[in-house]
Design an enzyme around this catalytic site. Structure first.
Site, short mmCIF file in Angstrom:
data_model
loop_
_atom_site.label_atom_id
_atom_site.label_comp_id
_atom_site.label_asym_id
_atom_site.label_seq_id
_atom_site.Cartn_x
_atom_site.Cartn_y
_atom_site.Cartn_z
CG LEU A 298 10.08 -16.68 -2.78
CD1 LEU A 298 9.84 -16.70 -1.27
CD2 LEU A 298 10.38 -15.25 -3.24
NE ARG B 47 -1.36 6.46 1.32
CZ ARG B 47 -1.30 5.62 2.34
NH1 ARG B 47 -1.08 6.07 3.56
NH2 ARG B 47 -1.44 4.32 2.15
CG ASP C 156 -2.07 0.95 1.11
OD1 ASP C 156 -2.30 1.46 0.01
OD2 ASP C 156 -2.74 1.20 2.13
CG HIS D 86 0.04 1.65 -9.24
ND1 HIS D 86 -0.19 1.35 -7.90
CD2 HIS D 86 -1.07 2.30 -9.67
CE1 HIS D 86 -1.39 1.81 -7.57
NE2 HIS D 86 -1.94 2.39 -8.61
CG LEU E 79 -6.77 -9.01 6.75
CD1 LEU E 79 -5.24 -9.09 6.80
CD2 LEU E 79 -7.37 -10.02 7.72
C1 FPP Z 1 -2.00 0.09 -3.34
O1 FPP Z 1 -1.51 1.40 -3.39
C2 FPP Z 1 -1.43 -0.73 -4.38
C3 FPP Z 1 -2.12 -1.30 -5.39
C4 FPP Z 1 -3.57 -1.13 -5.56
C5 FPP Z 1 -1.49 -2.09 -6.42
C6 FPP Z 1 -0.24 -2.82 -6.05
C7 FPP Z 1 0.50 -2.98 -7.29
C8 FPP Z 1 1.83 -2.91 -7.44
C9 FPP Z 1 2.80 -2.79 -6.37
C10 FPP Z 1 2.29 -2.94 -8.83
C11 FPP Z 1 3.16 -4.02 -9.13
C12 FPP Z 1 2.59 -5.37 -9.05
C13 FPP Z 1 2.93 -6.27 -9.94
C14 FPP Z 1 2.60 -7.68 -9.72
C15 FPP Z 1 3.63 -5.89 -11.16
P1 FPP Z 1 -2.55 2.61 -3.43
O2 FPP Z 1 -2.66 3.04 -4.85
O3 FPP Z 1 -3.83 2.20 -2.79
O4 FPP Z 1 -1.82 3.67 -2.59
P2 FPP Z 1 -2.48 4.84 -1.72
O5 FPP Z 1 -3.14 4.18 -0.53
O6 FPP Z 1 -1.32 5.68 -1.33
O7 FPP Z 1 -3.45 5.56 -2.61
#
Ligand code: FPP
Length: 241
Positions: free
Chosen positions: A124, A17, A13, A30, A188
Site C-alpha cells: 500500500l 464529537r 472527521d 484525535h 469536501l
Molecule cells: C477532524 O475531526 C480530524 C482532524 C482535524 C484531524 C485528523 C487527525 C487524526 C485522525 C489524528 C491522527 C493522524 C495521524 C496522521 C497521526 P474534528 O476534530 O473536526 O471532529 P469534529 O467535527 O467532531 O469536531
C-alpha cells in the site's frame, strides 16, 4: 459495475464529537483517531488496495486553538515514530503531501523520517495529507508552472489540465476513485479539489475513532454498486466487462 477502487481517500472527521460525547478532551478523540487509522491502513493492505490518502491536517486546521494544533503536531510525530516498524513490516510506503515546511520541527522531521524509512515499500502507498489544502495545492502548481514558463521550460500556450495535474502534490499517483468522509458530513472541505473531479463520494455516519474495517467494507460495497460514467453514457450491459 466497479471492483475495488485503486485509490481510496478519507476525510477523517468526528474526532472532536467522539471525545465530547464521552466527556473527554478533544485531543483524546484525535488520539483514538490515530488508532483507527492503524486498523484502516492494515485492512486496505490486506484487501490489496494500492493507494490510500488520509487527510490528517488541513491548511484550515491552523485556525484551531493553539493547544489543539500543538497536540496534533505531537500526535503526528508520535505516530510517525511508533508505527514505523509496523508499517514497514506491512510493506507500506508512506508519502507525505502538502506544505510540510510550516509544520512543527518535530512533526516535519518525524514524518520525513517515516517516509525515508518506508520508501522501499511495495504494498500500500499511504499518502499522508498534512498541511494540505486543495486550493493551496492548485496555487503551488500554478506557481511552479509560471516559474518553469519564465525559465523557458514550459510553453505557456501548451499548458493544459495535464500540465496542472503533473504539478500537483499528488503526482504521479492516480486520482481517488472513492472519497470517504466520516462523521456524517457531506463536504469536501478543500480536500483534493482537482483530483476529486470523478471520485465517488461516501459519507459514513461513524465518527472517525469508531470507523473500522467493517465500515470500510460498507463503503467499498457501495462503491462497487455505483455506475461511473466519467461524463459519458453508461455502457449497455451486452458490452460486458
Ligand atoms: C477532524 O475531526 C480530524 C482532524 C482535524 C484531524 C485528523 C487527525 C487524526 C485522525 C489524528 C491522527 C493522524 C495521524 C496522521 C497521526 P474534528 O476534530 O473536526 O471532529 P469534529 O467535527 O467532531 O469536531
Amino acid at each position: 459495475m466497479n471492483t475495488l477502487p485503486e485509490h481510496v481517500a478519507i476525510i477523517m472527521d468526528g474526532n472532536g464529537r467522539w471525545a465530547e460525547e464521552r466527556g473527554l478532551d478533544r485531543i483524546e478523540g484525535h488520539r483514538a483517531g490515530a488508532q483507527s487509522l492503524r486498523g484502516v491502513i492494515e485492512e486496505c493492505g490486506r484487501l490489496g488496495i494500492p493507494y490510500l490518502t488520509v487527510f490528517a491536517f488541513s491548511t484550515e486546521n491552523w485556525g484551531r486553538p493553539r493547544e489543539e494544533v500543538q497536540a496534533l503536531m505531537t500526535l503526528m510525530a508520535e505516530f510517525s515514530r511508533s508505527e514505523a516498524d509496523e508499517l514497514r513490516a506491512q510493506d507500506v510506503r508512506v508519502v507525505p503531501i502538502g506544505d510540510l515546511d510550516s509544520l512543527s520541527e518535530m512533526a516535519r522531521e518525524g514524518i520525513a523520517a517515516l517516509a525515508r524509512f518506508t520508501e522501499q515499500g511495495q504494498g500500500l502507498t499511504l499518502l499522508l495529507a498534512v498541511n494540505y489544502g486543495g486550493r493551496s495545492d492548485l496555487a503551488q502548481a500554478a506557481r511552479t508552472i509560471a516559474q518553469r514558463a519564465l525559465a523557458g521550460e514550459i510553453d505557456p500556450d501548451n499548458v493544459n489540465d495535464h500540465t496542472l495535474q503533473m504539478h500537483l502534490y499528488s503526482h504521479p499517483y492516480p486520482d481517488p476513485d472513492l472519497i470517504i468522509r466520516t462523521g456524517g458530513e457531506w463536504r469536501l472541505s478543500n480536500f483534493y479539489l482537482y483530483q476529486a473531479a470523478y471520485s465517488e463520494f461516501f459519507s459514513s455516519d461513524a465518527y472517525w475513532p469508531d470507523f473500522g474495517p467493517d465500515d470500510l467494507r460498507l463503503a467499498l460495497d457501495a462503491f462497487e454498486k455505483r455506475q461511473r460514467r466519467f461524463g459519458g453514457r453508461p455502457r449497455p450491459a451486452t458490452e460486458g466487462g
